[in-house]
Design a protein around this motif. Structure first.
Motif, PDB file in Angstrom:
ATOM      1  N   VAL A   1      -9.606   3.182   3.143  1.00 44.17           N
ATOM      2  CA  VAL A   1      -9.368   2.781   1.752  1.00 44.17           C
ATOM      3  C   VAL A   1      -7.934   3.105   1.344  1.00 44.17           C
ATOM      4  O   VAL A   1      -7.259   2.297   0.687  1.00 44.17           O
ATOM      5  N   THR A   2      -7.451   4.259   1.729  1.00 47.25           N
ATOM      6  CA  THR A   2      -6.075   4.639   1.408  1.00 47.25           C
ATOM      7  C   THR A   2      -5.089   3.651   2.010  1.00 47.25           C
ATOM      8  O   THR A   2      -4.146   3.195   1.349  1.00 47.25           O
ATOM      9  N   ALA A   3      -5.316   3.286   3.267  1.00 47.06           N
ATOM     10  CA  ALA A   3      -4.410   2.353   3.944  1.00 47.06           C
ATOM     11  C   ALA A   3      -4.432   0.972   3.301  1.00 47.06           C
ATOM     12  O   ALA A   3      -3.393   0.309   3.183  1.00 47.06           O
ATOM     13  N   PHE A   4      -5.605   0.519   2.874  1.00 45.15           N
ATOM     14  CA  PHE A   4      -5.729  -0.806   2.275  1.00 45.15           C
ATOM     15  C   PHE A   4      -5.196  -0.868   0.843  1.00 45.15           C
ATOM     16  O   PHE A   4      -4.916  -1.954   0.326  1.00 45.15           O
ATOM     17  N   SER A   5      -5.080   0.271   0.180  1.00 45.86           N
ATOM     18  CA  SER A   5      -4.848   0.281  -1.258  1.00 45.86           C
ATOM     19  C   SER A   5      -3.471  -0.221  -1.677  1.00 45.86           C
ATOM     20  O   SER A   5      -3.326  -0.795  -2.761  1.00 45.86           O
ATOM     21  N   ALA A   6      -2.456   0.024  -0.865  1.00 46.37           N
ATOM     22  CA  ALA A   6      -1.069  -0.305  -1.226  1.00 46.37           C
ATOM     23  C   ALA A   6      -0.639   0.397  -2.497  1.00 46.37           C
ATOM     24  O   ALA A   6       0.273  -0.060  -3.213  1.00 46.37           O
ATOM     25  N   ALA A   7      -1.287   1.527  -2.816  1.00 47.29           N
ATOM     26  CA  ALA A   7      -0.915   2.291  -4.004  1.00 47.29           C
ATOM     27  C   ALA A   7       0.498   2.841  -3.845  1.00 47.29           C
ATOM     28  O   ALA A   7       0.913   3.242  -2.756  1.00 47.29           O
ATOM     29  N   ARG A   8       1.224   2.892  -4.926  1.00 45.00           N
ATOM     30  CA  ARG A   8       2.590   3.427  -4.889  1.00 45.00           C
ATOM     31  C   ARG A   8       2.598   4.904  -4.516  1.00 45.00           C
ATOM     32  O   ARG A   8       3.538   5.388  -3.878  1.00 45.00           O
ATOM     33  N   VAL A   9       1.569   5.623  -4.938  1.00 45.28           N
ATOM     34  CA  VAL A   9       1.452   7.046  -4.614  1.00 45.28           C
ATOM     35  C   VAL A   9       0.108   7.277  -3.944  1.00 45.28           C
ATOM     36  O   VAL A   9      -0.945   6.959  -4.515  1.00 45.28           O
ATOM     37  N   ARG A  10       0.154   7.787  -2.737  1.00 41.93           N
ATOM     38  CA  ARG A  10      -1.053   8.121  -1.972  1.00 41.93           C
ATOM     39  C   ARG A  10      -0.940   9.594  -1.598  1.00 41.93           C
ATOM     40  O   ARG A  10      -0.115   9.987  -0.769  1.00 41.93           O
ATOM     41  N   LEU A  11      -1.789  10.396  -2.244  1.00 49.07           N
ATOM     42  CA  LEU A  11      -1.619  11.846  -2.257  1.00 49.07           C
ATOM     43  C   LEU A  11      -2.775  12.530  -1.537  1.00 49.07           C
ATOM     44  O   LEU A  11      -3.939  12.153  -1.698  1.00 49.07           O
ATOM     45  N   SER A  12      -2.465  13.564  -0.750  1.00 51.16           N
ATOM     46  CA  SER A  12      -3.500  14.322  -0.064  1.00 51.16           C
ATOM     47  C   SER A  12      -2.934  15.687   0.331  1.00 51.16           C
ATOM     48  O   SER A  12      -1.784  16.019   0.026  1.00 51.16           O
ATOM     49  N   PHE A  13      -3.770  16.473   1.014  1.00 51.26           N
ATOM     50  CA  PHE A  13      -3.274  17.711   1.616  1.00 51.26           C
ATOM     51  C   PHE A  13      -2.512  17.355   2.891  1.00 51.26           C
ATOM     52  O   PHE A  13      -2.621  16.235   3.400  1.00 51.26           O
ATOM     53  N   THR A  14      -1.739  18.276   3.390  1.00 54.42           N
ATOM     54  CA  THR A  14      -0.883  17.999   4.535  1.00 54.42           C
ATOM     55  C   THR A  14      -1.714  17.488   5.705  1.00 54.42           C
ATOM     56  O   THR A  14      -2.573  18.210   6.221  1.00 54.42           O
ATOM     57  N   PRO A  15      -1.461  16.239   6.142  1.00 53.19           N
ATOM     58  CA  PRO A  15      -2.288  15.655   7.208  1.00 53.19           C
ATOM     59  C   PRO A  15      -1.718  15.973   8.590  1.00 53.19           C
ATOM     60  O   PRO A  15      -0.560  16.392   8.715  1.00 53.19           O
TER      61      PRO A  15
END
Length: 359
Positions: free
Chosen positions: A106-120
């Motif tokens: 979902v994150t990859a498909f979103s194209a959101a300007r900001v994609r935030l998470s803990f350090t991957p």
């Protein structure tokens, strides 16, 4: 890292990804409150599993819940298409609290300007525009620390589960039908767990209930259980010497029925499982017997207490134990009973008046 200026960034639509488990979804609710406080005009969507959706229902901060029903997504293409349709709804900000494969799709498909998470890990790093190291401490505040790049800093926000008045009334009727009366004091009980390293022995629970009933005849105990656990509960009740103090439902309660009954209780007693987080979320004191897990799952308040053997091997966070989980078997029922009685005594009649039941 993205070039977006987060100090001036205002997303129109936000997606928070927290698929499972039920307790973890409850622990994500401070993030929802903090995001809505920071962006009051933004739509706030949550991506979670269908089984977890009930604990988010009625949350005033949530615009829409995307419930993943894995039983309906019978093929990989169907599943991917569902993720695509959700992700392309038009999110400006995605907050991934888990980094599970479905969250990453979902994150990859979103194209959101900001994609935030803990350090991957390095191989997932390109999925996220911003990431941050998690802080140590209480699990809900640890989750909320992901929001730091947005200028959001958690303090003492607790998880919350929002019940409707009709749900409270339905719980009151259920408890009355089971035998609870205004002069009684209700304790909800969660004695099951699928992991042996988190399950205090049933015999210890039976002895604890006997000690509590002897010390306070007004106490009544409501056992809670999940799918496939009813037989364990019935065996526990059969082993108890205080059966007249136990209110045994004829069926498994729904998550929201459990939450309403926990809210009606004076105290919640049990293992390290979802109901302990429900207790925090509805404002009921809790006492938990801690085995392999750490105190990071305990809300930092005198109203929420863990009883532990404090062995050198704790916390190991393992699901199995070759030595029979001594961290649990070493906890004596008398110690748990005394802790519960002390907690009940510390809560005044005024503070607990809302828990008195009427038919």
């Amino acid at each position: 890292m993205s070039s977006v200026n987060l100090s001036t960034f205002v997303p129109a639509r936000i997606l928070v990804c927290q698929l499972r488990q039920i307790g973890d979804v409850i622990l994500s609710t401070p993030c929802l409150e903090l995001l809505k406080r920071r962006y009051p005009e933004s739509e706030l969507h949550v991506f979670t599993e269908k089984k977890c959706e009930p604990v988010l229902r009625g949350n005033p901060h949530v615009t829409r819940i995307w419930s993943l029903d894995k039983a309906r997504l019978k093929s990989f293409p169907t599943e991917i298409l569902w993720y695509w349709k959700m992700a392309r709804t038009g999110f400006d900000l995605v907050v991934d609290l888990q980094q599970l494969p479905r969250c990453r799709w979902v994150t990859a498909f979103s194209a959101a300007r900001v994609r935030l998470s803990f350090t991957p890990p390095w191989y997932n790093r390109l999925l996220y525009t911003h990431h941050v190291d998690l802080v140590d401490g209480y699990a809900a505040l640890c989750k909320a620390s992901i929001l730091a790049p947005l200028g959001i800093h958690a303090t003492s926000e607790r998880p919350r589960l929002y019940l409707a008045e009709e749900e409270r009334q339905a719980a009151a009727r259920l408890l009355h039908a089971l035998g609870l009366r205004p002069e009684h004091r209700l304790v909800t009980l969660d004695p099951t767990h699928r992991r042996v390293t988190r399950r205090w022995p049933a015999s210890a629970y039976a002895e604890t209930l006997r000690l509590l009933a002897d010390a306070d005849p007004a106490l009544r105990f409501l056992p809670l259980w999940g799918p496939g656990e009813e037989q364990e509960i019935r065996e526990l009740v059969a082993a108890c010497d205080c059966k007249d103090h136990i209110l045994l439902p004829e069926r498994m309660l729904s998550l929201r029925e459990m939450a309403a009954c926990i809210e009606a209780a004076r105290l919640h007693l049990g293992n390290c499982s979802a109901p302990r987080h429900m207790a925090v979320a509805v404002g009921t004191p809790s006492c938990v017997i801690r085995g392999a897990t750490s105190d990071g799952w305990t809300y930092p308040s005198p109203q929420h207490v863990t009883v532990a053997a404090n062995l050198d091997c704790q916390p190991c966070n393992r699901n199995t134990c070759s030595t029979g989980a001594p961290c649990l078997t070493a906890v004596p029922p008398r110690r748990v009973a005394d802790t519960v009685l002390a907690m009940l005594a510390a809560n005044s009649e005024t503070d607990m008046a809302r828990h008195r039941q009427t038919p």
